[in-house]
Design an enzyme around this catalytic site. Structure first.
Site, mmCIF file in Angstrom:
data_model
loop_
_atom_site.group_PDB
_atom_site.id
_atom_site.type_symbol
_atom_site.label_atom_id
_atom_site.label_comp_id
_atom_site.label_asym_id
_atom_site.label_seq_id
_atom_site.Cartn_x
_atom_site.Cartn_y
_atom_site.Cartn_z
ATOM 1 N N CYS A 46 47.669 0.234 57.068
ATOM 2 C CA CYS A 46 48.405 0.497 55.831
ATOM 3 C C CYS A 46 47.587 0.197 54.588
ATOM 4 O O CYS A 46 47.861 0.747 53.518
ATOM 5 C CB CYS A 46 49.710 -0.304 55.804
ATOM 6 S SG CYS A 46 49.479 -2.092 55.938
ATOM 7 N N GLU B 88 57.415 -3.768 53.422
ATOM 8 C CA GLU B 88 55.958 -3.645 53.443
ATOM 9 C C GLU B 88 55.640 -2.202 53.774
ATOM 10 O O GLU B 88 55.735 -1.781 54.928
ATOM 11 C CB GLU B 88 55.356 -4.602 54.482
ATOM 12 C CG GLU B 88 55.649 -6.065 54.208
ATOM 13 C CD GLU B 88 55.063 -6.558 52.901
ATOM 14 O OE1 GLU B 88 54.146 -5.897 52.361
ATOM 15 O OE2 GLU B 88 55.516 -7.606 52.407
#
Length: 480
Positions: A257, A223
């Site tokens: 993010c 990720e």
């Protein structure tokens, strides 16, 4: 239950790492055989421990990088509890073997897919969402019947202190345990033959993790991040777009993010969007003169992060960019105001690198096709945000670009739905999780076929028996 290991205080920390790995290796098979009811109880214990320590966790985050308790509750603690609720409700359903229809030639067989635990998993999590990005993957790992070692970031020691208590109350260390330490600890863990490695962090480190996992042929979930665009179509409701973009960008001071990393807006609508952005920021944090003392505005996590993000702004300004909102900073407090930039040269690092801070470049385009081409010609992002009232415009954006996930007419909220898989593509990641997707990430899909009855009976009975006789006759003639 034993507390997590802090290798900073252990004399033989490498030995402790190996001891814990070997201890969990002994539990790997018993844990994989647990029933849905047993796994549900584990998840319920984790939920109870998280709820018990939620105040201490929020206070730890505040001490580590100044995020308010209210913000931590909304963007981390509550979503983690929702992730747990989803797994508790559905783990039995997820564990059931999935029947697979057979073809006519295999009519006397039964086939199914069994989802089995991968075994020993390693979860490496970052500091920016220290609860959700540590415990979220753990939910999927536990639901799938794995044992797990968790390595959180060393940048949030106060938060880790609270998380230690959560994990110690929820699990014995032979099932799930946390190991703290610097980068050398993560490197030592990656030397061990885990069955699956789950990493959240930068693309640069993700490549190193993947290379290390390859030595053991371990599967990986990465990720990562990247530059997630917000595309404002010409027909968008600008006030709504501005409010959603400002919230998604400046929550956690941009240390997210999937935060919008830049905005694309049509040339003639730029000023209206800028006015909307300023208004939205001031509605959240008050007048700009009071931002530096506002406890609702978090701080950058450390001096290095502050210097990097402030350097991106300074570099852009030196190249001709203009600061139209914010721009003020206090290095001693690691404070950087919510900042909006315009007229940024295309080659400026702030438009090339993931910002990971409270800085939002606004880029103009002439046509909507130009905006889509701008996104398409850059590395695939983790998220994309499209603002439009037109279904055809939204569909065009979806078919002409790619990204890990998409949110239409809002930002960040797609992460809150455990029914949606979350993950990147290419430079922004590999694999996904949340809800059922997380369970499947930590599971091996095992194909199982059962032969029922006499396998030759079908071929010897009509109509296959006659066909078999003809095949034998042909073969005999061929061999003469």
């Amino acid at each position: 239950m034993r507390q997590a290991i802090d290798v900073g205080t252990a004399q033989d920390w490498r030995g402790e790492v190996r001891r814990l790995f070997d201890l969990q290796a002994g539990s790997r098979w018993p844990v994989s055989r647990t029933t849905a009811a047993e796994r549900r109880k584990k998840l319920q214990r984790l939920k109870a421990a998280l709820e018990k320590h939620r105040v201490a966790i929020a206070e730890g985050i505040r001490r580590d990088f100044g995020r308010s308790a209210e913000e931590s509750e909304i963007i981390e603690i509550h979503p983690t509890i929702e992730e747990l609720n989803d797994a508790i409700a559905h783990v039995g359903e997820w564990m059931r073997p999935e029947p697979v229809e057979a073809t006519l030639l295999l009519a006397d067989t039964a086939s199914e897919i069994r989802r089995e635990a991968k075994g020993q998993v390693l979860i490496l999590s970052p500091w920016n969402y220290p609860v959700f990005l540590l415990l979220g993957p753990l939910v999927g790992a536990v639901a799938a019947g794995n044992v797990a070692i968790l390595k959180p970031s060393e940048k949030v020691p106060e938060t880790n202190r609270a998380l230690r208590a959560v994990l110690a109350e929820a699990f014995p260390e032979n099932e799930a345990a946390m190991i703290e330490g610097e980068a050398q600890v993560a490197e030592a863990l990656l030397e061990l033959p885990f069955d699956h490695v789950f990493f959240t962090g930068s693309t640069r480190v993700g490549k190193l993790v993947m290379a290390a996992a390859a030595r053991h042929l371990a599967s990986v979930t990465l990720e990562l991040g990247g530059k997630s665009p917000a595309i404002v179509a010409p027909d968008a409701v600008l006030s709504r777009a501005a409010s959603a973009i400002a919230w998604g960008k400046f929550v956690n001071v941009g240390q997210t993010c999937v935060a919008p990393d830049y905005v694309l807006v049509q040339e003639g609508q730029r000023q209206a969007l800028l006015d909307g952005l300023r208004g939205a920021i001031e509605r959240s944090y008050g007048p700009e003169s009071g931002w530096a003392s506002n406890p609702e505005i978090a701080r950058l996590v450390d001096a290095g992060a502050f210097a990097r993000v402030k350097g991106l702004v300074d570099d852009a300004v030196q190249r001709g960019a203009k600061v139209v909102v914010g721009g003020t900073a206090n290095p001693a407090q690691r404070y950087l105001a919510p900042t909006v930039l315009i007229d940024v040269p295309a080659d400026a690092p702030v438009l090339q690198e993931e910002i990971f801070g409270p800085v939002l470049p606004v880029v103009t385009y002439r046509t909507f096709d130009d905006a889509l081409a701008y996104v398409r010609n850059r590395p695939k992002p983790l998220a994309m945000y499209v603002f439009s009232r037109s279904g055809s415009k939204v569909e065009e954006a979806l078919t002409e670009t790619t990204s890990g996930g998409v949110c239409i007419n809002n930002t960040l909220l797609h992460l809150a739905n455990p029914g949606l898989p979350f993950g990147g593509i290419g430079p922004s990641g590999m694999g996904n999780y949340h809800g059922h997707a997380g369970f499947r990430t930590f599971s091996h899909e095992r194909a199982v076929m059962r032969q029922q009855g006499n396998p030759l009976a079908r071929w010897l009975a009509p109509p296959y028996g006659a066909r078999m006789n003809r095949m034998v006759a042909r073969l005999a003639r061929f061999l003469e």
